[in-house]
Design a protein around this motif. Structure first.
Motif, short mmCIF file in Angstrom:
data_model
loop_
_atom_site.label_atom_id
_atom_site.label_comp_id
_atom_site.label_asym_id
_atom_site.label_seq_id
_atom_site.Cartn_x
_atom_site.Cartn_y
_atom_site.Cartn_z
N GLU A 189 8.10 8.24 52.14
CA GLU A 189 7.98 6.79 52.10
C GLU A 189 8.30 6.25 50.71
N ALA A 190 7.82 6.94 49.68
CA ALA A 190 8.14 6.50 48.32
C ALA A 190 9.63 6.57 48.06
N GLY A 191 10.28 7.60 48.59
CA GLY A 191 11.73 7.73 48.44
C GLY A 191 12.47 6.60 49.12
N LEU A 192 11.99 6.20 50.29
CA LEU A 192 12.61 5.07 50.99
C LEU A 192 12.44 3.78 50.19
N LYS A 193 11.27 3.60 49.58
CA LYS A 193 11.05 2.41 48.77
C LYS A 193 11.93 2.43 47.53
N ALA A 194 12.10 3.60 46.93
CA ALA A 194 12.97 3.71 45.76
C ALA A 194 14.41 3.40 46.16
N ALA A 195 14.82 3.87 47.33
CA ALA A 195 16.18 3.58 47.81
C ALA A 195 16.34 2.08 48.04
N SER A 196 15.30 1.43 48.54
CA SER A 196 15.34 -0.01 48.73
C SER A 196 15.49 -0.72 47.38
N LEU A 197 14.78 -0.25 46.37
CA LEU A 197 14.90 -0.83 45.04
C LEU A 197 16.32 -0.65 44.52
N ALA A 198 16.88 0.53 44.72
CA ALA A 198 18.25 0.78 44.28
C ALA A 198 19.23 -0.17 44.97
N GLN A 199 19.03 -0.41 46.25
CA GLN A 199 19.90 -1.34 46.97
C GLN A 199 19.78 -2.75 46.39
N HIS A 200 18.57 -3.14 46.03
CA HIS A 200 18.38 -4.47 45.45
C HIS A 200 19.04 -4.56 44.08
N ILE A 201 18.98 -3.50 43.31
CA ILE A 201 19.63 -3.50 42.00
C ILE A 201 21.14 -3.66 42.17
N VAL A 202 21.71 -2.91 43.09
CA VAL A 202 23.16 -3.00 43.34
C VAL A 202 23.52 -4.41 43.80
N ARG A 203 22.73 -4.96 44.71
CA ARG A 203 23.02 -6.31 45.22
C ARG A 203 22.91 -7.34 44.10
N ASP A 204 21.86 -7.23 43.27
CA ASP A 204 21.70 -8.18 42.16
C ASP A 204 22.86 -8.09 41.18
N LEU A 205 23.28 -6.87 40.85
CA LEU A 205 24.43 -6.70 39.96
C LEU A 205 25.69 -7.30 40.58
N ALA A 206 25.93 -6.99 41.85
CA ALA A 206 27.13 -7.49 42.53
C ALA A 206 27.12 -9.02 42.58
N ASP A 207 25.95 -9.60 42.88
CA ASP A 207 25.84 -11.07 42.93
C ASP A 207 26.13 -11.67 41.57
N ASP A 208 25.58 -11.05 40.52
CA ASP A 208 25.77 -11.57 39.18
C ASP A 208 27.24 -11.48 38.76
N ILE A 209 27.87 -10.36 39.07
CA ILE A 209 29.29 -10.18 38.74
C ILE A 209 30.16 -11.14 39.54
N ALA A 210 29.81 -11.34 40.81
CA ALA A 210 30.59 -12.25 41.66
C ALA A 210 30.54 -13.69 41.15
N ALA A 211 29.48 -14.04 40.44
CA ALA A 211 29.36 -15.40 39.90
C ALA A 211 30.36 -15.65 38.77
#
Length: 127
Positions: free
Chosen positions: A66-88
């Motif tokens: 479960e902790a691994g799944l939550k860490a993976a979710s955090l990683a996905q959010h980091i990627v999405r935040d970076l991509a959103d920021d770069i897309a701006a």
């Protein structure tokens, strides 16, 4: 309501309304602040309102899977935040944006590994 005392930009009354379901509309800024303070992933309050459990950003020790799944979710959010920021940044071509994202992720990976290795070494010394 300890949260309201720690972050006065979110009022006690607003938090009560959120908890009790008295209001159905809150600004994105307020929702983001509440989710961040609760260490929930973006969109967790919306999930909660639709009857689905929020997603924790920080593993809380329920177990490695479960902790691994939550860490993976955090990683996905980091990627999405970076991509959103770069897309701006409208000055970047798609190739430049992709290259910048790759460099940022590689730097994040390097820093994360360094933190893990430093913590592992600290624990070995403390034994």
């Amino acid at each position: 309501m300890e949260f309201a005392r720690r972050d006065p930009s979110v009022s006690y009354r607003m938090l009560q309304d959120l908890e009790r379901g008295k209001r159905s509309r809150f600004s994105e800024d307020v929702i983001a602040k509440v989710e961040a303070k609760l260490a929930w992933a973006r969109g967790s309050i919306e999930r909660l309102a639709s009857g689905v459990a929020p997603v924790d950003l920080i593993p809380t020790g329920e177990g490695k899977v479960e902790a691994g799944l939550k860490a993976a979710s955090l990683a996905q959010h980091i990627v999405r935040d970076l991509a959103d920021d770069i897309a701006a940044d409208e000055d970047l071509s798609p190739d430049e944006a992709n290259e910048l994202l790759k460099r940022a992720l590689e730097q994040a990976r390097t820093q994360a590994l360094m933190i893990v290795h430093m913590e592992r070494e600290r624990r070995r010394r403390d034994r």
